[in-house]
Design a protein around this motif. Sequence first.
Motif, PDB file in Angstrom:
ATOM      1  N   GLY A  26      10.978  17.804  -0.312  1.00  0.00           N
ATOM      2  CA  GLY A  26      10.145  16.773  -0.923  1.00  0.00           C
ATOM      3  C   GLY A  26       9.372  16.034   0.140  1.00  0.00           C
ATOM      4  O   GLY A  26       9.680  16.131   1.334  1.00  0.00           O
ATOM      5  N   SER A  30      10.801  10.250  -0.200  1.00  0.00           N
ATOM      6  CA  SER A  30      11.004  10.459  -1.636  1.00  0.00           C
ATOM      7  C   SER A  30      12.460  10.263  -2.053  1.00  0.00           C
ATOM      8  O   SER A  30      12.768  10.307  -3.242  1.00  0.00           O
ATOM      9  N   PRO A 144       8.960  11.774  -6.156  1.00  0.00           N
ATOM     10  CA  PRO A 144       9.058  10.312  -6.175  1.00  0.00           C
ATOM     11  C   PRO A 144       9.607   9.842  -7.528  1.00  0.00           C
ATOM     12  O   PRO A 144       9.704  10.621  -8.481  1.00  0.00           O
ATOM     13  N   LEU A 171       7.379   5.973  -4.678  1.00  0.00           N
ATOM     14  CA  LEU A 171       8.250   6.115  -3.509  1.00  0.00           C
ATOM     15  C   LEU A 171       9.304   5.014  -3.571  1.00  0.00           C
ATOM     16  O   LEU A 171       8.970   3.844  -3.737  1.00  0.00           O
ATOM     17  N   ASP A 285       2.060  11.667  -5.681  1.00  0.00           N
ATOM     18  CA  ASP A 285       2.345  10.245  -5.874  1.00  0.00           C
ATOM     19  C   ASP A 285       1.026   9.492  -6.001  1.00  0.00           C
ATOM     20  O   ASP A 285       0.159   9.593  -5.120  1.00  0.00           O
TER      21      ASP A 285
END
Length: 417
Positions: A26, A30, A144, A171, A285
């Motif tokens: 990721g 995250s 996220p 996040l 994100d």
Amino acid sequence: MEIQRKKYVTDLANRMQNGMVKVITGIRRSGKTYLLFRLFKKYLLELGVEDSHMISVALDQRTNRRYRNPDVFLEYVAERITDQKTYYVFLDEVQLLEDFEEALSTLLYMENIDIYVTGSNSKFLSKDVITEFRGRGDEIHIFPLTFREYMQTTTLDEYRGWAEYVTYGGLPLVAMMKTEEQKIQYLTRLFEETYIKDIRERNKIEKVQELNDLINVLASATGSLTNPSRLEATFKSVVRSDISVNTIREYIGYLENAFLLNEAQRYDVKGRKYIGTPVKYYFEDTGLRNARLGFRQTEENHLMENVIYNELRARGFHVDVGVVPIREVNLEGVRVRKQLEIDFIATLGSRKYYIQSAFSLPDKEKLQQEKNSLLQVNDSFKKIIVTKDVVKLQRDERGIITMNLYDFLLKENSLEL
């Protein structure tokens, strides 16, 4: 405050003792380390696993530097194993372990070892990380926070919570920050000093300005149909750059491999085939996307579409953009070919959903417009319109469901309503 990330804990639990290295991937920040060292460890303790049977090594800590030597590390693990029960090995920043592929493969030969790793360098941000384990790796990709997870971190109601979420993203560290100034500074700095740096180092990019320009163009056109040729034309007319199609294609691949950007391909629903270019790109994100543009272009309708795409991906669906070819008579009485679009086709095994993102449905005409493409699909899979309008769930005589955005995002079983 503990953020419950139940899906990922379940994903890890379902892979326990499967004879493979569980690799948590990721984008940076995250929540990979938090998931493994806190949430999954807590799950194992509740399951009755003794703490002595969990061997945790954070390789980025100075006190653990000696364990970056594979022989020292393997000796340390061997010394901790005193019986035939299963031992769970957790490694954070595994890329710091020299010859980590060979070291972990050695551990796999021990029947009572179960291995879980995270990593944060450019290699472990890449989609090709599993190849490092030559078929012995099992990837769990962590996204996220979803909006449902984000709402665990705030006392705001869902409406004000959405306003923050769609602007600053998911996040985990950002979600815990108290002020807008903190969030803006952190996201802006993180994008430039961490993500761009990773991509540059991994791919040895020298033309940094062209990479930055491309990211800005893609961020400005989130959810719009495009391809390298169109982007080349944009560079020539707007940015005044002579960047080539091949370079654009390579740079987009780097952004995808770093999980910053995701591609949604177009799928011909009637012809049952992929069309190819143009495609759509969505950011992993929205906060990072907005930070890239200095929080100046926050068109909520486009960001809502991005959030819905990410939500579907986080739920495990493969997501395409639907295309429905039709023929209709124009004003001159001539039959012409036309393509209607379905925002998303979400597929997971035998499950499939056709989903339209409609920021607002002010009148019956707009509602009918959103339904038109769905009505052209002659199968029994569920068809859903998601709108930010605060409406109760409705199902029309053709079976098309209209639900509000908050129900869609906050109710875990919203696709089954």
